[in-house]
Design an enzyme around this catalytic site. Structure first.
Site, PDB file in Angstrom:
ATOM      1  N   ASP A  87      -3.910   7.916   3.421  1.00 49.73           N
ATOM      2  CA  ASP A  87      -3.334   7.460   4.683  1.00 49.73           C
ATOM      3  C   ASP A  87      -4.163   6.312   5.273  1.00 49.73           C
ATOM      4  O   ASP A  87      -5.383   6.270   5.114  1.00 49.73           O
ATOM      5  CB  ASP A  87      -3.290   8.624   5.669  1.00 49.73           C
ATOM      6  N   HIS A 130      -1.691  -2.069   1.573  1.00 53.30           N
ATOM      7  CA  HIS A 130      -1.272  -1.298   0.400  1.00 53.30           C
ATOM      8  C   HIS A 130      -1.919  -1.851  -0.875  1.00 53.30           C
ATOM      9  O   HIS A 130      -2.312  -1.080  -1.759  1.00 53.30           O
ATOM     10  CB  HIS A 130       0.254  -1.319   0.276  1.00 53.30           C
ATOM     11  N   LEU A 164      -8.594  13.599 -17.504  1.00 55.30           N
ATOM     12  CA  LEU A 164      -8.014  13.737 -16.175  1.00 55.30           C
ATOM     13  C   LEU A 164      -6.500  13.540 -16.207  1.00 55.30           C
ATOM     14  O   LEU A 164      -5.998  12.605 -16.834  1.00 55.30           O
ATOM     15  CB  LEU A 164      -8.639  12.693 -15.239  1.00 55.30           C
TER      16      LEU A 164
END
Length: 246
Positions: free
Chosen positions: A18, A35, A129
């Site tokens: 956020d 962004h 991962l």
């Protein structure tokens, strides 16, 4: 270089990324610049989680509610997403990262879905991962879809009503092949989970920090992980019961 005992680290880390827009606004820049900077943070955090040996990293990248944002911003985000997936494949192959997506993929543009499919094909054999992007994702919608799937199985006779259980519902969730998150991090000072993994976060540790996502550094990640390592996870038991089990 900071290290942690692998057995104390979260096996599954979830992050609500956020503050991209607020970071850009504070710097008198367009939201899309925030962004783009957020993508750089993603690259750094994915690399560090891979290095530390964390098994699963799930990032809340685009919610089902985000479709209501201005059309120009949504289009810019989809373009940025497509580029990120395409350019990250070599890095994921190098670091043995497997790519995954949860959410309503039918709502995503066709060109984004093509990039997702390509990333699946390229990284599917990787064993390190598991990087999951939550795209067009809403947890309430996910649970409703799961309930509908179970109802259909019961109605058709494939499943007995008495056999409906937590495990059966989990089997119908987007995250069916993943463990529940152990730790949720949310950046930018907001203290809510915003329709993200509502079922899966039932016993997760929550960590909120004031830093906006574009400025969430590896040091900030380490701070969150240190807090996690120091917490006692009781899962409904008492501290004495935990000690007796050791």
């Amino acid at each position: 270089m900071r290290t942690f005992p692998v057995e104390k680290l979260p096996h599954h880390l979830a992050i609500i990324m956020d503050g991209n827009g607020r970071w850009a606004k504070a710097k008198m820049m367009r939201r899309i610049v925030g962004h783009r900077q957020g993508v750089t943070t993603v690259q750094e955090i994915v690399g560090e989680c891979s290095r530390l040996g964390i098994g699963y990293l799930t990032l809340y990248a685009f919610s089902a509610e985000n479709w209501a944002r201005p059309k120009t911003e949504v289009q810019a985000l989809m373009s940025l997403l497509k580029r990120f997936i395409r350019l990250e494949i070599p890095r994921m192959l190098k670091d043995n990262v497997r790519f995954n997506v949860i959410g309503d993929r039918q709502a995503l543009p066709a060109d984004v879905n093509r990039e997702i499919n390509h990333a699946y094909e390229q990284t599917g054999a990787n064993t390190g991962l598991v990087l999951t992007l939550a795209l067009s994702y809403g947890s309430r919608q996910e649970i409703i879809q799961a309930v509908r799937g179970i109802a259909a199985d019961v109605a058709s006779g494939r499943l007995d009503l008495a056999a409906v259980s937590e495990a059966e519902l989990e089997r119908h969730l987007f995250t069916a092949q993943m463990p529940d998150p152990d730790l949720l991090i949310r950046t930018s000072g907001e203290m809510r989970i915003s329709n993200f993994l509502l079922w899966q976060l039932a016993y997760a540790e929550l960590y909120f920090c004031e830093v906006n996502w574009p400025e969430f550094t590896i040091a900030e990640l380490h701070r969150a992980l240190q807090h996690f390592c120091e917490r006692e996870r009781r899962f409904g038991l008492t501290s004495d019961q935990l000690q007796e089990r050791k």
